[in-house]
Design a protein around this motif. Structure first.
Motif, short mmCIF file in Angstrom:
data_model
loop_
_atom_site.label_atom_id
_atom_site.label_comp_id
_atom_site.label_asym_id
_atom_site.label_seq_id
_atom_site.Cartn_x
_atom_site.Cartn_y
_atom_site.Cartn_z
N HIS A 58 0.82 -1.21 0.00
CA HIS A 58 0.00 0.00 0.00
C HIS A 58 0.86 1.26 0.00
O HIS A 58 0.54 2.23 -0.68
CB HIS A 58 -0.94 0.00 1.20
N ALA A 59 1.96 1.26 0.75
CA ALA A 59 2.84 2.44 0.79
C ALA A 59 3.44 2.72 -0.58
O ALA A 59 3.58 3.88 -0.98
CB ALA A 59 3.96 2.22 1.81
N ALA A 62 0.18 3.55 -3.33
CA ALA A 62 -0.87 4.53 -3.02
C ALA A 62 -0.78 5.73 -3.97
O ALA A 62 0.31 6.17 -4.33
CB ALA A 62 -0.72 5.00 -1.58
N THR A 63 -1.94 6.22 -4.33
CA THR A 63 -2.00 7.40 -5.20
C THR A 63 -2.99 8.40 -4.60
O THR A 63 -3.80 8.06 -3.75
CB THR A 63 -2.47 7.02 -6.62
N GLY A 64 -2.92 9.61 -5.06
CA GLY A 64 -3.87 10.62 -4.62
C GLY A 64 -3.19 11.78 -3.94
O GLY A 64 -1.97 11.76 -3.70
N ILE A 65 -3.97 12.78 -3.62
CA ILE A 65 -3.43 14.03 -3.11
C ILE A 65 -2.76 13.87 -1.74
O ILE A 65 -1.80 14.56 -1.43
CB ILE A 65 -4.53 15.12 -3.05
N ASP A 66 -3.23 12.93 -0.92
CA ASP A 66 -2.66 12.71 0.41
C ASP A 66 -1.65 11.56 0.43
O ASP A 66 -1.29 11.07 1.49
CB ASP A 66 -3.78 12.41 1.42
N ARG A 67 -1.20 11.17 -0.75
CA ARG A 67 -0.33 10.02 -0.89
C ARG A 67 0.90 10.08 0.01
O ARG A 67 1.21 9.11 0.70
CB ARG A 67 0.12 9.85 -2.33
N ALA A 68 1.61 11.18 0.05
CA ALA A 68 2.86 11.27 0.80
C ALA A 68 2.64 11.00 2.29
O ALA A 68 3.36 10.21 2.91
CB ALA A 68 3.51 12.63 0.60
N GLN A 69 1.64 11.63 2.89
CA GLN A 69 1.37 11.46 4.31
C GLN A 69 0.94 10.03 4.62
O GLN A 69 1.43 9.41 5.56
CB GLN A 69 0.29 12.44 4.76
N VAL A 70 0.02 9.50 3.82
CA VAL A 70 -0.50 8.15 4.06
C VAL A 70 0.59 7.11 3.79
O VAL A 70 0.76 6.17 4.58
CB VAL A 70 -1.76 7.89 3.21
N ALA A 71 1.35 7.27 2.74
CA ALA A 71 2.42 6.32 2.43
C ALA A 71 3.47 6.30 3.55
O ALA A 71 3.98 5.24 3.91
CB ALA A 71 3.07 6.66 1.09
N ALA A 118 -7.52 -2.81 -6.52
CA ALA A 118 -7.19 -2.68 -7.95
C ALA A 118 -6.91 -1.23 -8.34
O ALA A 118 -6.04 -0.96 -9.17
CB ALA A 118 -8.32 -3.24 -8.80
N ASP A 119 -7.62 -0.28 -7.73
CA ASP A 119 -7.44 1.11 -8.12
C ASP A 119 -6.47 1.88 -7.23
O ASP A 119 -6.25 3.06 -7.44
CB ASP A 119 -8.80 1.82 -8.13
N ASP A 120 -5.85 1.20 -6.25
CA ASP A 120 -4.90 1.83 -5.33
C ASP A 120 -5.46 3.07 -4.66
O ASP A 120 -4.75 4.03 -4.37
CB ASP A 120 -3.58 2.15 -6.06
N ASP A 121 -6.74 3.03 -4.37
CA ASP A 121 -7.44 4.13 -3.71
C ASP A 121 -7.04 4.22 -2.24
O ASP A 121 -7.11 3.23 -1.51
CB ASP A 121 -8.95 3.91 -3.84
N ASP A 128 -9.06 -0.99 4.59
CA ASP A 128 -8.55 -2.37 4.64
C ASP A 128 -7.59 -2.55 5.81
O ASP A 128 -7.65 -3.56 6.54
CB ASP A 128 -7.83 -2.75 3.34
N ASN A 129 -6.70 -1.58 6.01
CA ASN A 129 -5.73 -1.68 7.10
C ASN A 129 -6.39 -1.50 8.46
O ASN A 129 -6.00 -2.16 9.43
CB ASN A 129 -4.59 -0.69 6.90
N LEU A 130 -7.39 -0.64 8.55
CA LEU A 130 -8.10 -0.46 9.81
C LEU A 130 -8.85 -1.75 10.20
O LEU A 130 -8.81 -2.17 11.36
CB LEU A 130 -9.05 0.73 9.76
N VAL A 131 -9.50 -2.37 9.24
CA VAL A 131 -10.17 -3.64 9.51
C VAL A 131 -9.15 -4.68 9.98
O VAL A 131 -9.38 -5.40 10.97
CB VAL A 131 -10.94 -4.15 8.26
N ALA A 132 -8.01 -4.75 9.30
CA ALA A 132 -6.97 -5.70 9.69
C ALA A 132 -6.49 -5.43 11.11
O ALA A 132 -6.31 -6.37 11.91
CB ALA A 132 -5.80 -5.65 8.71
N GLU A 133 -6.27 -4.17 11.45
CA GLU A 133 -5.82 -3.83 12.80
C GLU A 133 -6.87 -4.23 13.84
O GLU A 133 -6.54 -4.74 14.90
CB GLU A 133 -5.51 -2.33 12.93
N ARG A 134 -8.13 -4.01 13.52
CA ARG A 134 -9.20 -4.37 14.46
C ARG A 134 -9.26 -5.89 14.66
O ARG A 134 -9.50 -6.36 15.77
CB ARG A 134 -10.54 -3.82 13.98
N ILE A 135 -9.02 -6.65 13.60
CA ILE A 135 -8.97 -8.11 13.72
C ILE A 135 -7.81 -8.52 14.61
O ILE A 135 -7.96 -9.35 15.53
CB ILE A 135 -8.85 -8.77 12.32
#
Length: 178
Positions: A58-59, A62-71, A118-121, A128-135
């Motif tokens: 994911h890092a 990742a694409t989009g305007i907030d990519r740097a912070q999220v990555a 598929a769209d790297d949204d 997806d990562n939040l669900v994984a962390e909760r599990i």
């Protein structure tokens, strides 16, 4: 005199320690099935490696305007997940087991799924990562309760990993709200 007075038979403990030195840190007072604990920890290793793989993927993609912070956050979490897996593997070794890093079984044993939208949204990746962390939080809480006072060293390890997983979930929730 109270019936619950603490009495420690140091002579007996010394004798047992000398007789069973090959058992390393696992003494006669170990309260659980060692092989079951090793199996549970190998599932933790698998979970952490799969989380490391997902966060790393994911890092990078990742694409989009907030990519740097999220990555950057994904990269930090990935490093911590890998360290969690290493620490669990170390404990397996201390207990006389063999850490199982075999790629063929990692996904099968992991508590979480490997996801690659598929769209790297970014929103999908964060969810997806939040669900994984909760599990992971739920499963590690159950493991800690199961270990109880029977294996305090492994319980503390799981609890320390759990603390970081809760921080990950909080970070992800902040990013989703941001």
């Amino acid at each position: 005199m109270a019936t619950d007075d603490f009495v420690l038979d140091v002579s007996r403990i010394r004798a047992e320690a000398r007789q069973k030195m090959e058992a390393g840190p696992v003494t006669g007072t170990y309260g659980l099935d060692q092989e079951k604990v090793i199996s549970v920890l190998n599932d933790v290793v698998a979970t952490e490696v799969v989380c490391w793989l997902r966060y790393t993927r994911h890092a990078i993609s990742a694409t989009g305007i907030d990519r740097a912070q999220v990555a950057a956050e994904f990269t930090e979490h990935a490093a911590e997940e890998l360290e969690h897996g290493r620490r669990a593997a170390e404990r397996i070794s201390q207990l006389g087991g063999r850490p199982d890093f075999d790629p063929a079984g990692l996904a099968r044993r992991a508590h979480t799924d490997y996801t690659a939208p598929a769209d790297d949204d970014l929103q999908t990746m964060l969810k997806d990562n939040l669900v994984a962390e909760r599990i992971v939080i739920s499963t590690y809480q159950e493991i800690a309760r199961w270990l109880g006072d029977h294996d305090p060293t492994t319980r503390r390890l799981i609890e320390s990993i759990l603390e970081e997983e809760e921080e990950h979930a909080d970070d992800l929730l902040d990013l989703l709200a941001g």
